[in-house]
Design a protein around this motif. Structure first.
Motif, mmCIF file in Angstrom:
data_model
loop_
_atom_site.group_PDB
_atom_site.id
_atom_site.type_symbol
_atom_site.label_atom_id
_atom_site.label_comp_id
_atom_site.label_asym_id
_atom_site.label_seq_id
_atom_site.Cartn_x
_atom_site.Cartn_y
_atom_site.Cartn_z
ATOM 1 N N GLU A 70 0.835 -1.212 0.000
ATOM 2 C CA GLU A 70 0.000 0.000 0.000
ATOM 3 C C GLU A 70 0.864 1.254 0.000
ATOM 4 O O GLU A 70 0.630 2.197 -0.784
ATOM 5 N N THR A 71 1.875 1.292 0.847
ATOM 6 C CA THR A 71 2.720 2.480 0.947
ATOM 7 C C THR A 71 3.514 2.710 -0.330
ATOM 8 O O THR A 71 3.532 3.810 -0.888
ATOM 9 N N SER A 72 4.170 1.661 -0.807
ATOM 10 C CA SER A 72 4.993 1.831 -2.007
ATOM 11 C C SER A 72 4.126 2.079 -3.240
ATOM 12 O O SER A 72 4.525 2.815 -4.152
ATOM 13 N N GLY A 73 2.916 1.484 -3.259
ATOM 14 C CA GLY A 73 2.016 1.741 -4.384
ATOM 15 C C GLY A 73 1.633 3.203 -4.473
ATOM 16 O O GLY A 73 1.616 3.792 -5.565
ATOM 17 N N ARG A 74 1.333 3.819 -3.321
ATOM 18 C CA ARG A 74 1.015 5.259 -3.316
ATOM 19 C C ARG A 74 2.207 6.086 -3.790
ATOM 20 O O ARG A 74 2.051 7.056 -4.545
ATOM 21 N N GLN A 75 3.406 5.724 -3.319
ATOM 22 C CA GLN A 75 4.596 6.485 -3.698
ATOM 23 C C GLN A 75 4.888 6.350 -5.194
ATOM 24 O O GLN A 75 5.242 7.331 -5.854
ATOM 25 N N LEU A 76 4.742 5.156 -5.725
ATOM 26 C CA LEU A 76 4.991 4.946 -7.154
ATOM 27 C C LEU A 76 3.962 5.690 -8.009
ATOM 28 O O LEU A 76 4.304 6.266 -9.049
ATOM 29 N N ALA A 77 2.706 5.688 -7.569
ATOM 30 C CA ALA A 77 1.664 6.381 -8.326
ATOM 31 C C ALA A 77 1.889 7.883 -8.335
ATOM 32 O O ALA A 77 1.549 8.571 -9.311
ATOM 33 N N ALA A 78 2.475 8.407 -7.255
ATOM 34 C CA ALA A 78 2.675 9.857 -7.128
ATOM 35 C C ALA A 78 4.014 10.322 -7.687
ATOM 36 O O ALA A 78 4.282 11.527 -7.694
ATOM 37 N N ALA A 79 4.854 9.417 -8.155
ATOM 38 C CA ALA A 79 6.188 9.788 -8.631
ATOM 39 C C ALA A 79 6.110 10.711 -9.842
ATOM 40 O O ALA A 79 5.117 10.719 -10.584
#
Length: 431
Positions: free
Chosen positions: A151-160
């Motif tokens: 969940e955390t890394s998915g949000r970060q990747l989507a916001a990159a």
């Protein structure tokens, strides 16, 4: 609707109207064309459909016998077999994982499966009348360190930053494959499955927009469909309505306004949050206007404005971006299609001015709309200024859909080469 336990080989065979004897004959013919012999008969086909793995040569013959393109076999058996010939996995309680597999398979095989409009309409009609899946609130989930990480890394990747999209998109696909495996093979509490379905919908939603922005429309549709199945499994009806409206937006972008209207009607039948209803009505207005349906378009615009005014700060995350700027620009585009160019020009200009600075891709698209509006008013100089700003911004932030919008306007600038700014724009577009 077929039971989910049906083997993919049986599904692919039946979709092509073949009996087991007929498929076996095709397999033998495929081997013979290579100067080889296959002993495949109906009994062997039956064994494969019950879970026995064919050898590598037999898989090659099967792919050809089923009419699948060369290079199809790039995953373990039976994962390379298609789940559907329409591009749309039907709605059912078992559908979320197959829909995710279909989306991931479509990308991995580099195939461009055409999504059937009729099957898509059927899917959304089923969604509009289906019982909402009963789930445990996501707040009750207690275990799942891996899910926390995803969940955390998915949000970060989507916001990159968009400049990193080629890398982050690949990582997001790998995240989605992991979530799919967890849903498919794991034994989870209802709360954990809720988190996994929600995460699958989040990642698939992001990948859908990435594909659409890059012009990969078949891939985008597969991801939107997968996200719809998983949001339905999570019981998030407003999110499902939003995903259907994204499919409608894509259909409208491709010029299929009849399909867009059907999809939006299904979505509106269940959307409840004012922000969700505002977005859907705004897109419905654009669809009516494209079909020159003036009164329905104006009614939809009025409804979109009314719903947006009712929206509080608790709007769903997937449409938190919806603002007065979006309302102004899409209202302007609607009026532009209806022939009210002067009022449309003012709304589009106001919307671009109101847009927050961080929404660069949207700003680029708004500027392209503004350029088109100026051209409709036979104002080439401000049109060139807006198009130049849009193109420079789109190239800087790597927004290919915005770039295509400006490139589509370039032929309309050709008669105005002597106007200040136009020739510079033409050279910029050619660079």
């Amino acid at each position: 609707m077929e039971h989910p336990a049906v083997h993919p080989l049986a599904r692919a065979r039946r979709a092509r109207g073949l009996s087991q004897d007929q498929l076996a004959a095709r397999v033998r013919d495929s081997a013979a064309r290579r100067g080889l012999r296959s002993g495949t008969d109906a009994s062997r086909i039956r064994k494969w459909e019950r879970g026995i793995r064919p050898d590598e040569d037999s898989q090659t013959y099967l792919a050809e016998a089923l009419g699948l393109p060369a290079g199809t076999i790039d995953a373990p058996w039976p994962d390379w077999l298609p789940l559907t010939d329409t591009g749309v996995v039907p709605l059912s309680m078992h559908a979320p994982v197959p829909a995710l597999r279909e989306a991931l398979r479509t990308v991995d095989r580099r195939t461009f499966l055409t999504v059937s409009s009729a099957a898509l309409t059927t899917l959304t009609a089923d969604w509009a009348t289906a019982d909402t899946t009963k789930t445990v609130s996501a707040q009750l989930a207690g275990d799942g360190d891996l899910i926390d990480v995803l969940e955390t890394s998915g949000r970060q990747l989507a916001a990159a930053d968009p400049v990193h999209h080629p890398h982050t998109t690949r990582l997001l696909r790998e995240h989605l494959a992991t979530v799919t495996d967890l849903l498919d093979r794991g034994s989870h509490s209802p709360a954990t499955r809720h988190r996994l379905h929600t995460l699958a919908a989040d990642i698939a939603h992001t990948l859908a927009w990435r594909g659409f922005d890059n012009g990969d429309n078949a891939h985008a549709a597969q991801y939107w469909i997968a996200a719809l199945h998983n949001s339905h499994a999570a019981g998030d009806t407003d999110r499902g309505a939003g995903l259907i409206s994204d499919l409608a937006y894509q259909a409208a972008w491709q010029g299929d306004h009849a399909l867009a209207g059907q999809l939006l009607t299904h979505a509106l039948s269940r959307a409840t949050h004012p922000a969700a209803r505002s977005l859907l009505q705004l897109r419905l207005a654009r669809t009516h206007a494209a079909r020159r349906e003036t009164r329905p378009a104006l009614r939809a615009l009025a409804a979109a404005e009314r719903h947006l005014a009712q929206t509080a700060g608790d709007r769903p995350a997937w449409c938190v971006w919806l603002s007065d700027a979006d309302l102004a620009v899409d209202s302007g585009q609607t009026l532009l299609d209806l022939g009210d160019t002067a009022r449309a020009h003012q709304l589009i200009t106001d919307g671009e001015r109101l847009l927050p600075a961080q929404r660069g891709k949207t700003r680029g698209i708004f500027l392209a709309y503004q350029a088109a509006n100026h051209l409709d008013l036979k104002e080439p100089e401000p049109a060139a200024a807006a198009a130049t700003q849009s193109l420079l911004l789109a190239r800087r932030i790597h927004a290919p859909r915005c770039i295509r919008l400006v490139e589509d306007l370039i032929p309309r600038f050709q008669p105005y080469r002597q106007i200040p700014g136009v020739n510079d724009l033409l050279h910029l577009a050619a660079a």
